[in-house]
Scaffold this active site. Structure first.
Site, short mmCIF file in Angstrom:
data_model
loop_
_atom_site.label_atom_id
_atom_site.label_comp_id
_atom_site.label_asym_id
_atom_site.label_seq_id
_atom_site.Cartn_x
_atom_site.Cartn_y
_atom_site.Cartn_z
N ASP A 54 0.80 -1.22 0.00
CA ASP A 54 0.00 0.00 0.00
C ASP A 54 0.83 1.27 0.00
O ASP A 54 0.39 2.31 -0.48
CB ASP A 54 -0.92 0.03 1.23
CG ASP A 54 -1.96 -1.07 1.21
OD1 ASP A 54 -1.94 -1.90 0.29
OD2 ASP A 54 -2.81 -1.10 2.13
N GLU A 61 -4.57 -0.76 -3.09
CA GLU A 61 -4.45 -0.97 -1.64
C GLU A 61 -5.16 -2.27 -1.25
O GLU A 61 -6.22 -2.26 -0.62
CB GLU A 61 -5.00 0.24 -0.90
CG GLU A 61 -4.20 1.51 -1.17
CD GLU A 61 -4.83 2.74 -0.53
OE1 GLU A 61 -5.97 2.66 -0.07
OE2 GLU A 61 -4.16 3.79 -0.51
N HIS A 192 -26.71 -21.02 -16.88
CA HIS A 192 -28.02 -20.40 -16.72
C HIS A 192 -28.76 -21.01 -15.53
O HIS A 192 -28.72 -22.23 -15.35
CB HIS A 192 -28.84 -20.62 -18.00
CG HIS A 192 -30.12 -19.86 -18.03
ND1 HIS A 192 -30.18 -18.49 -18.15
CD2 HIS A 192 -31.41 -20.30 -17.92
CE1 HIS A 192 -31.44 -18.11 -18.15
NE2 HIS A 192 -32.21 -19.20 -18.00
#
Length: 217
Positions: A54, A61, A192
């Site tokens: 970070d 991050e 589906h």
């Protein structure tokens, strides 16, 4: 000017906690707006000092990103690898009540980098099956979008709003890593009735102006 909202999201990001590291003594100057460190391939302006995670400016991050980048760096430094970390095709999800998942370029970033004439956007609204049988959820819609390079047909970015966004996007992230084309996506047979299937049935471009609302089962 004012308006009313039922939900407010504040996404402020993080600042780097670099003030006590003594970086000035090794000729590294964090950015003034976020205290993060600029680097190329994790290497800072001082060649023998690297930054991962970070605190690196421009790095997503996300903990898995830091772990992955650290592994790539170790392989390059000690294992003879030349493969850099891919910070672009990183799947991420915002776990808000209507979840949002994404991988790759945003529409704005793609247009800025490649030009509007080289970018095609396919989009679609849909109602997830489990929402359609609910008197309260059925009034809401999901949404998916594919950012595609017009000349190569390569998929630059995928975006999805709907249930289980993280689960949906993780699978498409692998396809993005190997450079899938839009044809690869639409030639994939969908499961589906899932919401992930909606991405495989994209066909309407944003520029066409056509109604992008999907039909039911």
């Amino acid at each position: 000017e004012s308006d009313e909202f039922d939900t407010v999201l504040a996404a402020i990001g993080r600042s780097g906690d670099t003030g006590k590291l003594g970086l000035d003594k090794v000729n590294i100057t964090p950015k003034s707006n976020n205290s993060k460190i600029e680097a190329k391939f994790e290497q800072t302006s001082t060649p023998n000092i690297y930054v991962v995670g970070d605190v690196m400016d421009g790095c997503p991050e996300l903990t898995p990103v830091a772990i992955h980048a650290g592994k790539h760096l170790a392989r390059r430094l000690f294992g003879g690898s030349t493969q850099p970390m891919d910070y672009r095709n990183v799947c991420t999800t915002v776990f808000t009540p209507l979840e949002y998942g994404t991988v790759g370029y945003s529409e704005d970033d793609a247009i800025e980098e490649m030009g509007k004439d080289d970018v095609v956007v396919y989009h679609k609204f849909f109602v997830p099956l489990e929402w359609s049988i609910s008197p309260t959820r059925g009034v809401h819609q999901g949404f998916c979008k594919a950012i595609v390079h017009k000349h190569t047909n390569k998929v630059l970015g995928l975006h999805y709003l709907g249930p289980n966004a993280g689960e949906v996007m993780q699978g498409f992230g692998t396809a993005m890593k190997i450079g899938c084309t839009f044809e690869d996506i639409i030639e994939t047979v969908g499961i589906h009735p899932t919401t992930a299937e909606e991405i495989t049935t994209l066909s309407i471009t944003k520029d066409s102006g056509k109604d992008a609302t999907a039909g039911g089962c």
